[in-house]
Design a protein around this motif. Structure first.
Motif, PDB file in Angstrom:
ATOM      1  N   SER A  89       0.837  -1.204   0.000  1.00 27.69           N
ATOM      2  CA  SER A  89       0.000   0.000   0.000  1.00 27.69           C
ATOM      3  C   SER A  89       0.869   1.250   0.000  1.00 27.69           C
ATOM      4  O   SER A  89       2.054   1.189   0.349  1.00 27.69           O
ATOM      5  CB  SER A  89      -0.900   0.011   1.239  1.00 27.69           C
ATOM      6  N   GLY A  90       0.264   2.354  -0.395  1.00 25.65           N
ATOM      7  CA  GLY A  90       1.001   3.615  -0.375  1.00 25.65           C
ATOM      8  C   GLY A  90       1.565   3.997  -1.735  1.00 25.65           C
ATOM      9  O   GLY A  90       1.061   3.577  -2.781  1.00 25.65           O
ATOM     10  N   VAL A  91       2.636   4.771  -1.667  1.00 25.72           N
ATOM     11  CA  VAL A  91       3.184   5.395  -2.878  1.00 25.72           C
ATOM     12  C   VAL A  91       4.650   4.972  -3.032  1.00 25.72           C
ATOM     13  O   VAL A  91       5.381   4.894  -2.044  1.00 25.72           O
ATOM     14  CB  VAL A  91       3.109   6.935  -2.757  1.00 25.72           C
ATOM     15  N   LEU A  92       5.057   4.708  -4.263  1.00 24.95           N
ATOM     16  CA  LEU A  92       6.473   4.432  -4.549  1.00 24.95           C
ATOM     17  C   LEU A  92       7.004   5.580  -5.406  1.00 24.95           C
ATOM     18  O   LEU A  92       6.499   5.825  -6.511  1.00 24.95           O
ATOM     19  CB  LEU A  92       6.595   3.106  -5.314  1.00 24.95           C
ATOM     20  N   ILE A  93       7.999   6.316  -4.879  1.00 26.79           N
ATOM     21  CA  ILE A  93       8.599   7.411  -5.648  1.00 26.79           C
ATOM     22  C   ILE A  93       9.927   6.914  -6.230  1.00 26.79           C
ATOM     23  O   ILE A  93      10.841   6.539  -5.491  1.00 26.79           O
ATOM     24  CB  ILE A  93       8.841   8.662  -4.767  1.00 26.79           C
ATOM     25  N   LEU A  94      10.002   6.927  -7.560  1.00 25.78           N
ATOM     26  CA  LEU A  94      11.175   6.357  -8.245  1.00 25.78           C
ATOM     27  C   LEU A  94      12.262   7.416  -8.429  1.00 25.78           C
ATOM     28  O   LEU A  94      12.268   8.136  -9.427  1.00 25.78           O
ATOM     29  CB  LEU A  94      10.768   5.856  -9.635  1.00 25.78           C
ATOM     30  N   CYS A  95      13.186   7.517  -7.463  1.00 26.75           N
ATOM     31  CA  CYS A  95      14.247   8.530  -7.582  1.00 26.75           C
ATOM     32  C   CYS A  95      15.518   7.898  -8.112  1.00 26.75           C
ATOM     33  O   CYS A  95      16.601   8.058  -7.525  1.00 26.75           O
ATOM     34  CB  CYS A  95      14.482   9.191  -6.234  1.00 26.75           C
ATOM     35  N   ILE A  96      15.389   7.138  -9.176  1.00 28.78           N
ATOM     36  CA  ILE A  96      16.554   6.487  -9.784  1.00 28.78           C
ATOM     37  C   ILE A  96      16.724   6.972 -11.219  1.00 28.78           C
ATOM     38  O   ILE A  96      15.796   7.533 -11.802  1.00 28.78           O
ATOM     39  CB  ILE A  96      16.440   4.944  -9.720  1.00 28.78           C
ATOM     40  N   LYS A  97      17.912   6.759 -11.761  1.00 25.60           N
ATOM     41  CA  LYS A  97      18.231   7.265 -13.098  1.00 25.60           C
ATOM     42  C   LYS A  97      17.441   6.504 -14.168  1.00 25.60           C
ATOM     43  O   LYS A  97      17.132   5.319 -13.968  1.00 25.60           O
ATOM     44  CB  LYS A  97      19.727   7.071 -13.383  1.00 25.60           C
ATOM     45  N   ASN A 128      -2.514   9.242 -14.737  1.00 29.51           N
ATOM     46  CA  ASN A 128      -3.360   8.395 -15.578  1.00 29.51           C
ATOM     47  C   ASN A 128      -4.601   7.908 -14.828  1.00 29.51           C
ATOM     48  O   ASN A 128      -5.146   6.867 -15.158  1.00 29.51           O
ATOM     49  CB  ASN A 128      -2.567   7.191 -16.126  1.00 29.51           C
ATOM     50  N   TYR A 129      -5.021   8.642 -13.782  1.00 32.45           N
ATOM     51  CA  TYR A 129      -6.189   8.223 -12.999  1.00 32.45           C
ATOM     52  C   TYR A 129      -6.979   9.465 -12.601  1.00 32.45           C
ATOM     53  O   TYR A 129      -6.446  10.587 -12.635  1.00 32.45           O
ATOM     54  CB  TYR A 129      -5.752   7.442 -11.749  1.00 32.45           C
ATOM     55  N   ASP A 130      -8.258   9.243 -12.251  1.00 31.34           N
ATOM     56  CA  ASP A 130      -9.102  10.371 -11.847  1.00 31.34           C
ATOM     57  C   ASP A 130      -8.924  10.668 -10.362  1.00 31.34           C
ATOM     58  O   ASP A 130      -8.602   9.774  -9.584  1.00 31.34           O
ATOM     59  CB  ASP A 130     -10.584  10.040 -12.098  1.00 31.34           C
ATOM     60  N   GLY A 131      -9.185  11.906  -9.986  1.00 30.11           N
ATOM     61  CA  GLY A 131      -9.206  12.276  -8.568  1.00 30.11           C
ATOM     62  C   GLY A 131      -7.824  12.287  -7.956  1.00 30.11           C
ATOM     63  O   GLY A 131      -6.804  12.296  -8.658  1.00 30.11           O
ATOM     64  N   ASP A 132      -7.812  12.263  -6.618  1.00 31.55           N
ATOM     65  CA  ASP A 132      -6.542  12.360  -5.893  1.00 31.55           C
ATOM     66  C   ASP A 132      -6.351  11.078  -5.082  1.00 31.55           C
ATOM     67  O   ASP A 132      -6.555  11.074  -3.858  1.00 31.55           O
ATOM     68  CB  ASP A 132      -6.563  13.602  -4.995  1.00 31.55           C
ATOM     69  N   TYR A 133      -5.951   9.996  -5.777  1.00 34.52           N
ATOM     70  CA  TYR A 133      -5.797   8.685  -5.129  1.00 34.52           C
ATOM     71  C   TYR A 133      -4.866   8.802  -3.919  1.00 34.52           C
ATOM     72  O   TYR A 133      -3.795   9.398  -4.015  1.00 34.52           O
ATOM     73  CB  TYR A 133      -5.234   7.690  -6.159  1.00 34.52           C
ATOM     74  N   LEU A 134      -5.294   8.271  -2.795  1.00 33.12           N
ATOM     75  CA  LEU A 134      -4.556   8.281  -1.516  1.00 33.12           C
ATOM     76  C   LEU A 134      -4.300   9.695  -0.993  1.00 33.12           C
ATOM     77  O   LEU A 134      -3.509   9.878  -0.076  1.00 33.12           O
ATOM     78  CB  LEU A 134      -3.204   7.554  -1.652  1.00 33.12           C
ATOM     79  N   SER A 135      -4.943  10.699  -1.612  1.00 31.53           N
ATOM     80  CA  SER A 135      -4.713  12.123  -1.250  1.00 31.53           C
ATOM     81  C   SER A 135      -3.235  12.489  -1.370  1.00 31.53           C
ATOM     82  O   SER A 135      -2.741  13.362  -0.650  1.00 31.53           O
ATOM     83  CB  SER A 135      -5.190  12.416   0.181  1.00 31.53           C
ATOM     84  N   PHE A 136      -2.532  11.818  -2.281  1.00 32.12           N
ATOM     85  CA  PHE A 136      -1.092  12.052  -2.414  1.00 32.12           C
ATOM     86  C   PHE A 136      -0.784  13.496  -2.825  1.00 32.12           C
ATOM     87  O   PHE A 136       0.140  14.126  -2.290  1.00 32.12           O
ATOM     88  CB  PHE A 136      -0.523  11.066  -3.442  1.00 32.12           C
ATOM     89  N   LEU A 137      -1.619  14.016  -3.770  1.00 32.62           N
ATOM     90  CA  LEU A 137      -1.376  15.390  -4.226  1.00 32.62           C
ATOM     91  C   LEU A 137      -1.580  16.377  -3.083  1.00 32.62           C
ATOM     92  O   LEU A 137      -0.741  17.245  -2.840  1.00 32.62           O
ATOM     93  CB  LEU A 137      -2.342  15.735  -5.361  1.00 32.62           C
ATOM     94  N   SER A 159       1.706  18.617  -2.358  1.00 34.75           N
ATOM     95  CA  SER A 159       1.460  20.051  -2.107  1.00 34.75           C
ATOM     96  C   SER A 159       2.305  20.578  -0.953  1.00 34.75           C
ATOM     97  O   SER A 159       2.550  21.787  -0.879  1.00 34.75           O
ATOM     98  CB  SER A 159      -0.015  20.305  -1.812  1.00 34.75           C
ATOM     99  N   SER A 160       2.727  19.669  -0.053  1.00 32.34           N
ATOM    100  CA  SER A 160       3.543  20.145   1.071  1.00 32.34           C
ATOM    101  C   SER A 160       4.979  20.451   0.614  1.00 32.34           C
ATOM    102  O   SER A 160       5.758  21.051   1.345  1.00 32.34           O
ATOM    103  CB  SER A 160       3.566  19.100   2.193  1.00 32.34           C
ATOM    104  N   LEU A 161       5.301  20.035  -0.632  1.00 30.37           N
ATOM    105  CA  LEU A 161       6.666  20.256  -1.132  1.00 30.37           C
ATOM    106  C   LEU A 161       6.785  21.507  -1.995  1.00 30.37           C
ATOM    107  O   LEU A 161       7.878  21.861  -2.438  1.00 30.37           O
ATOM    108  CB  LEU A 161       7.104  19.046  -1.969  1.00 30.37           C
TER     109      LEU A 161
END
Ligand SMILES: NC(=O)c1ccc[n+]([C@@H]2O[C@H](COP(=O)([O-])OP(=O)(O)OC[C@H]3O[C@@H](n4cnc5c(N)ncnc54)[C@H](OP(=O)(O)O)[C@@H]3O)[C@@H](O)[C@H]2O)c1
Length: 264
Positions: free
Chosen positions: A60-68, A130-139, A144-146
């Protein structure tokens, strides 16, 4: 409210900026992964947090891909089976299109192109999803906190990458050339760098207005003055063409990387 699990993969420049920007966000649980032993040890020591070498499984959650970009293929080939389809994949990887990620996984995907100011919660974060709305309120809760977020259509991402993603480099290079000019004209290098750095520090206060950049230029120059003499010289030396060519080449490189990643 249940905390969102945020998994940051890769703790280089951008992964570290994400960590620093998100570490005090109480609505998130951060999980960190870095395969380089030295970086992992140094990071744990500096920030007092645990860092895993790889992802075992994500449910569950979000995976942020910070790789080359060149690490993406290997990562998905080895780990996509460990990532549940409920995971939101957030990709800041330059040139990596949503369609290409979809070749590896079925997940919801948000593509972003942040700058390093997310480190200080003052970044600008163009995104497309590629999806509607704000899944998991990630945005709402994390991105937005960044800093400031803004949606773009994906076809503009190469240009967004050239202007905004690579943008700090254009200003650093201009600053380097201003410093070089001052030293060539006799000033000590330390003094020249200080002069330019103080100028950069002053700029945010000066551009915080409704004025266009053309109007801002007009506010600095006066007829037959010192600024106009320099601007005329920039014009004579085709400054506009130099900048246009650089942005076009950078945009084209982004399009090339997208094609390379698509064909891997
Ligand atoms: N830097 C920026 O300002 C910026 C801005 C916008 C977007 N981006 C994008 O963000 C991504 C990261 O850029 P960066 O500058 O942060 O790169 P970086 O400094 O090279 O960091 C990437 C880190 O991830 C590690 N890594 C690679 N594969 C991994 C895996 N499977 N599991 C765990 N760790 C792994 C790398 O280790 P090794 O070195 O051992 O491979 C490296 O330490 C790039 O795709 C870039 O296009 C960067």
């Amino acid at each position: 409210m249940k905390k969102i699990d945020i998994n940051i993969l890769g703790l280089g420049n951008l992964g570290t900026a994400f960590f620093e920007g998100l570490q005090s966000n109480n609505n998130l649980n951060l999980h960190l992964y870095e395969e380089n032993d030295q970086i992992r040890t140094d990071f744990s020591k500096s920030y007092g947090v645990e860092v895993a070498s790889h992802i075992d499984s994500l449910d569950s959650g979000v995976l942020i891909l910070c790789i080359k970009p060149q690490s993406i293929n290997t990562f998905f080939d080895s780990f996509s089976k460990n990532i549940s389809t409920d995971i939101l994949i957030c990709s800041p990887v330059a040139g990596l299109e949503i369609e290409t990620i979809h070749k590896y996984v079925e997940n919801r995907i948000i593509r972003i192109m942040p700058n390093l100011l997310i480190r200080k919660n003052n970044g600008f974060i163009p995104y497309v999803k590629n999806y509607d709305g704000d899944y998991l309120s990630f945005l709402e809760i994390a991105l937005s906190s960044l800093g400031t977020t803004k949606e773009f259509v994906e076809k503009f991402f190469p240009l967004v990458t050239a202007i905004s993603g690579s943008g700090p480099a254009w200003y650093y290079e201009l600053s380097r050339q201003l410093t070089n000019s001052a030293t060539q004209l006799g000033m000590d290098e330390v003094d020249a760098e200080e002069l330019v750095k103080e100028l950069i520090k002053a700029l945010p206060n000066l551009i915080n207005t409704e004025d266009s950049f053309g109007e801002l230029v007009n506010k600095v120059k006066s007829p037959k003055g010192t600024t106009e003499a320099g601007l005329d010289s920039l014009n004579d030396d085709s400054f506009d063409t130099i900048i246009f060519n650089a942005i076009q080449k950078s945009t084209n490189r982004s399009i090339e990387i997208s094609a390379e990643l698509k064909n891997e």
